[in-house]
Design a protein around this motif. Sequence first.
Motif, mmCIF file in Angstrom:
data_model
loop_
_atom_site.group_PDB
_atom_site.id
_atom_site.type_symbol
_atom_site.label_atom_id
_atom_site.label_comp_id
_atom_site.label_asym_id
_atom_site.label_seq_id
_atom_site.Cartn_x
_atom_site.Cartn_y
_atom_site.Cartn_z
ATOM 1 N N SER A 1 27.872 9.963 37.794
ATOM 2 C CA SER A 1 28.444 9.023 36.817
ATOM 3 C C SER A 1 29.885 9.375 36.511
ATOM 4 C CB SER A 1 27.613 9.031 35.538
ATOM 5 O OG SER A 1 26.284 8.620 35.794
ATOM 6 N N ALA A 2 30.165 10.698 36.350
ATOM 7 C CA ALA A 2 31.521 11.130 36.000
ATOM 8 C C ALA A 2 32.521 10.836 37.105
ATOM 9 C CB ALA A 2 31.506 12.625 35.692
ATOM 10 N N ASN A 3 32.043 10.767 38.348
ATOM 11 C CA ASN A 3 32.947 10.565 39.480
ATOM 12 C C ASN A 3 32.797 9.181 40.118
ATOM 13 O OD1 ASN A 3 34.294 13.374 40.223
ATOM 14 N ND2 ASN A 3 32.176 13.787 39.573
ATOM 15 N N ALA A 4 32.166 8.275 39.409
ATOM 16 C CA ALA A 4 31.913 6.944 39.971
ATOM 17 C C ALA A 4 33.199 6.213 40.335
ATOM 18 C CB ALA A 4 31.097 6.098 38.999
ATOM 19 N N GLY A 5 34.284 6.505 39.621
ATOM 20 C CA GLY A 5 35.543 5.813 39.884
ATOM 21 C C GLY A 5 36.426 6.507 40.894
ATOM 22 N N GLU A 6 35.995 7.642 41.415
ATOM 23 C CA GLU A 6 36.808 8.404 42.360
ATOM 24 C C GLU A 6 36.778 7.763 43.749
ATOM 25 O OE1 GLU A 6 38.734 10.893 41.697
ATOM 26 O OE2 GLU A 6 38.151 11.109 39.586
ATOM 27 N N LYS A 7 37.740 8.180 44.576
ATOM 28 C CA LYS A 7 37.807 7.685 45.938
ATOM 29 C C LYS A 7 36.688 8.315 46.778
ATOM 30 C CE LYS A 7 42.828 6.916 45.870
ATOM 31 N NZ LYS A 7 44.119 7.260 46.504
ATOM 32 N N THR A 8 36.410 7.676 47.920
ATOM 33 C CA THR A 8 35.342 8.184 48.788
ATOM 34 C C THR A 8 35.641 9.596 49.280
ATOM 35 O OG1 THR A 8 36.377 7.133 50.708
ATOM 36 C CG2 THR A 8 34.667 5.883 49.582
ATOM 37 N N LYS A 9 36.913 9.895 49.467
ATOM 38 C CA LYS A 9 37.284 11.233 49.933
ATOM 39 C C LYS A 9 36.820 12.292 48.939
ATOM 40 C CE LYS A 9 41.282 13.984 51.373
ATOM 41 N NZ LYS A 9 42.752 13.980 51.597
ATOM 42 N N THR A 10 36.991 12.014 47.651
ATOM 43 C CA THR A 10 36.582 12.960 46.606
ATOM 44 C C THR A 10 35.065 13.089 46.573
ATOM 45 O OG1 THR A 10 38.521 12.391 45.288
ATOM 46 C CG2 THR A 10 36.677 13.441 44.134
ATOM 47 N N LEU A 11 34.364 11.965 46.679
ATOM 48 C CA LEU A 11 32.905 11.994 46.667
ATOM 49 C C LEU A 11 32.357 12.780 47.859
ATOM 50 C CD1 LEU A 11 32.197 8.260 45.700
ATOM 51 C CD2 LEU A 11 32.154 10.256 44.203
ATOM 52 N N LYS A 12 32.963 12.593 49.031
ATOM 53 C CA LYS A 12 32.529 13.346 50.205
ATOM 54 C C LYS A 12 32.720 14.851 49.997
ATOM 55 C CE LYS A 12 33.425 9.727 53.665
ATOM 56 N NZ LYS A 12 34.173 9.370 54.879
ATOM 57 N N GLN A 13 33.834 15.214 49.360
ATOM 58 C CA GLN A 13 34.112 16.634 49.152
ATOM 59 C C GLN A 13 33.083 17.263 48.215
ATOM 60 O OE1 GLN A 13 36.517 18.366 50.897
ATOM 61 N NE2 GLN A 13 35.322 20.073 50.081
ATOM 62 N N ILE A 14 32.656 16.503 47.207
ATOM 63 C CA ILE A 14 31.619 17.010 46.291
ATOM 64 C C ILE A 14 30.335 17.294 47.074
ATOM 65 C CG2 ILE A 14 30.121 16.391 44.348
ATOM 66 C CD1 ILE A 14 32.477 14.744 43.240
ATOM 67 N N VAL A 15 29.957 16.377 47.953
ATOM 68 C CA VAL A 15 28.748 16.566 48.757
ATOM 69 C C VAL A 15 28.915 17.783 49.660
ATOM 70 C CG1 VAL A 15 27.212 15.529 50.465
ATOM 71 C CG2 VAL A 15 28.216 14.098 48.679
ATOM 72 N N ARG A 16 30.069 17.890 50.328
ATOM 73 C CA ARG A 16 30.330 19.037 51.208
ATOM 74 C C ARG A 16 30.218 20.350 50.430
ATOM 75 N NH1 ARG A 16 32.980 18.338 56.180
ATOM 76 N NH2 ARG A 16 33.729 16.233 56.661
ATOM 77 N N ASP A 17 30.793 20.385 49.222
ATOM 78 C CA ASP A 17 30.786 21.610 48.424
ATOM 79 C C ASP A 17 29.368 22.033 48.064
ATOM 80 O OD1 ASP A 17 33.510 21.708 48.570
ATOM 81 O OD2 ASP A 17 33.869 20.887 46.559
ATOM 82 N N HIS A 18 28.534 21.062 47.717
ATOM 83 C CA HIS A 18 27.160 21.400 47.348
ATOM 84 C C HIS A 18 26.353 21.844 48.570
ATOM 85 C CE1 HIS A 18 26.580 20.654 43.075
ATOM 86 N NE2 HIS A 18 27.458 19.641 43.172
ATOM 87 N N ILE A 19 26.586 21.206 49.723
ATOM 88 C CA ILE A 19 25.865 21.605 50.928
ATOM 89 C C ILE A 19 26.252 23.020 51.360
ATOM 90 C CG2 ILE A 19 25.568 21.119 53.398
ATOM 91 C CD1 ILE A 19 25.802 18.155 52.717
ATOM 92 N N GLY A 20 27.564 23.348 51.211
ATOM 93 C CA GLY A 20 28.032 24.668 51.617
ATOM 94 C C GLY A 20 28.074 25.691 50.504
ATOM 95 N N GLY A 21 27.807 25.269 49.266
ATOM 96 C CA GLY A 21 27.895 26.185 48.129
ATOM 97 C C GLY A 21 29.321 26.656 47.892
ATOM 98 N N ALA A 22 30.298 25.770 48.063
ATOM 99 C CA ALA A 22 31.716 26.118 47.926
ATOM 100 C C ALA A 22 32.292 25.612 46.612
ATOM 101 C CB ALA A 22 32.499 25.532 49.106
ATOM 102 N N ASN A 23 33.462 26.153 46.265
ATOM 103 C CA ASN A 23 34.217 25.742 45.064
ATOM 104 C C ASN A 23 33.363 25.794 43.800
ATOM 105 O OD1 ASN A 23 36.575 25.200 46.579
ATOM 106 N ND2 ASN A 23 35.768 23.172 47.144
ATOM 107 N N GLY A 24 32.495 26.785 43.717
ATOM 108 C CA GLY A 24 31.714 27.011 42.506
ATOM 109 C C GLY A 24 30.551 26.058 42.315
ATOM 110 N N ARG A 25 30.276 25.227 43.291
ATOM 111 C CA ARG A 25 29.164 24.272 43.141
ATOM 112 C C ARG A 25 27.868 24.888 43.672
ATOM 113 N NH1 ARG A 25 30.945 19.350 41.484
ATOM 114 N NH2 ARG A 25 33.140 18.827 41.899
ATOM 115 N N ALA A 26 26.755 24.535 43.045
ATOM 116 C CA ALA A 26 25.444 25.079 43.432
ATOM 117 C C ALA A 26 25.083 24.609 44.837
ATOM 118 C CB ALA A 26 24.383 24.634 42.442
#
Length: 601
Positions: free
Chosen positions: A509-534
Motif C-alpha cells: 500500500s505504501a508503495n502503490a504509487g511508485e514506479k515499476t522499477k522501485t516495486l521490482k527492487q523491493i521484490v528482489r531485496d526480499h528474495i535476496g534478503g538485501a538492503n535490510g529486508r527480510a
Amino acid sequence: MKLQFIDLGKLSISKANMRYAKKAPDVSDILPTVRKRGVLVPLIVRPNCGPDAFEIVAGARRFTAAKIVADERGDSEGEALPCAILEQGDDAAAIEASLIENIARLDPDEVTRWESFTRLVKEGRDIEDIAATFGIPELMVRRILALGNLIPRIRGLFRKGKIDRTTVRHLTLATKRQQKAWLALLDDPQQWAPTGRQLKDWLFGGACIPVKHALFDTEGMKGITLDLFEQDSYFADAEAFWTAQNAAIDERRDAYLDNGWSDVVIIPPGEYFHAYEYVRMPKTKGGRVYVDVSANGEVEFREGYVTDKEAKRIAKGEAVDTGPKVPRPEVTGTMQNYIDLHRHAAVRAALTGHPKVALRLMVAHAIVGSPLWTVRVEGQATRNDAVRESVETCKGETDFDAKRRAVLDLLNYSPEEPTVTGGNGDPSGLVGLFFALLGLTDRAVMQVIAVVIGETLAVGSAAVEAVGGEIGVDMARYWQADDAFFEALRDKMVLTRIVAEVAGEPVASANAGEKTKTLKQIVRDHIGGANGRAKVDSWVPKWMAFPPAAYTDRGGVGTVTAAELVAAVRAGSEPDPTSPGAVVALPAPEQREQQPEPLAA
C-alpha cells in the motif's frame, strides 16, 4: 396477385425477406431516384397480422429508401407505395420471390443465399425445383447448400470477408472436429492456419488423393469425401488408398512381366522420372516399363525406355545388358496383401497377451518413428534471448539433460545426439532398437519412456498442468527469480500484488504509487534478503505454482486456463468460460517425492 397502393405505415419487412433482422440495407444507389420520382417498381407483399397490415417479401431496399425520404420531408405517413399482393401463408413462394428479386437487383453474399435456400428446402422445395426457379445449375445450388457443413462461426467469418472463398470451400470438406481445430490455429497468433491448397492437404493428412487416380474399383468404398466445388472426390483415408493402389500396381507389374517385358521399375513417391535421362526403346531390344507413382496417387506407366547411357551404347552397336528378365514373383500382389493382413491380425491379437513386449515396441516407434508414427520433439522456441538463456541454464533443464544423456548411453546412442526422440522411420533402426529394449529391465525402459515423453511434452499444454499437479511438482526446487523474469514482469497492478506477497500489504500500500522499477527492487531485496529486508525463501509467483492462479480477474494467463481445463476434466465437467482469471484448484493429488517410482525388475 393483385396490385394495390399501400400506406407506408401499414408495411413491415417479412421474416421471409432476405434482409429481415439485419442492419438497414445500403440504399445510396436508389435514394436519389426515390427522392425525385418515388417508388416506381411495386413491392411484393402479403397480408400480415392485424387489419390492413402487410409484410414485405421483396422490396426492403425501396421501402427503406421511401422511409428515409418521408423522414427528410417530415411526413410521418409518407406516400403510399405500389405493392403486388401474394396469397397469405405460402412461405416458400415468399422466400422465392425475395431471393429472385434480390439476386436480380443486388447479388447477396453466398451465406445469405445459403440461408434462403435452406429455408426453401425446409418448406419442401427440392434442389431441382430451386435450380429451375432461379435459372441456375443444380450443382450451384448444391455448392451453396454445402455451406451448411460449416459451423456458424466459420460462416460468420466468411460473410465478413475474413476467410477467402477458396479456404471456406475446402472447409466444407472438413469434419466439425477439424473445423474447430482449424479455428484454434486461426485464433492463436503463434500458430499457422493453413489456407487454400495447403488447407486441403492439412485436412487429408498430407497429399490430397483424388479418387480419379485410383487404379482399383472404388464403388461402395468408405472414407471418400465429395468436393462439390472442384467436382471431384478425395480419399479421407490415405492408408486404405495406398494399400489398394499398391496391390493394383503389383497386378499391373505382373501382367507386364507375363507379356514379355524384361523389367518393370517402380519409381516411388518422392522420386521422379526425368524424361531427358531416358530414351524410347522397344520391348524386343530390352526396353523396360517405368511405373511413375506420385504422392497424390497418380500413376503413369511409361512403356519402352532405357537410360540415356544404355541407349548411346546400343547406338554404337555395343551389347547392353539391360538386366535379366525378372522372374515372376512366387505370389501376386493380391496374395502378398492377403498374407500381410492375416499375419498382422494374428500378431496384434497375440501381442495383447504380452504387454511388456508391446511396451518396448511402442517405445521403439516413439523414438525411431514409422510410416504410422510421427513424434515431434518440443523445440522450446522463444524469440527472446534472455528467456532462452534462462531456460537453458535452469535447474530443471540441467537435471533433464543429465537424465537424457544417461538414456542415450543406455541405448548406445552417441552422447552428442541432441535428443533421444526424432528418428527418420528407418525399419532396420526400429527393429534394432526394439531388440535392444527387450534386453532392458522394466525400470530401465521406464527411464527411457520418461525422457521420451519429456522431449515430446508440448510447452504450455494442459498435459503439463495435469502431470505437474498429479506428481506434486514443487517449482521452488527448480526455479528462482532471475533477470529475465523481472524484465518480462511489467504490469504494475500485478507487481503491487507480488510486493504484497513477499513484503506484506502495508508495504504494498505504501508503495502503490511508485514506479515499476522501485516495486521490482523491493521484490528482489526480499528474495535476496538485501538492503535490510527480510529474506523470503522459496518464493514462486502464483502463475508458476501447481496449481497456478492469477493475480487479477483480467484473465489471459495460459497456465490458469489450462489448469481450469484439467480441473474440469477431473470433475467430469467443462471449464467456466466466463471466469478466465478465476483461481481453480485441482483436486489435491497425492504429494510424492520427485524420485522414480519403484518398478518391478
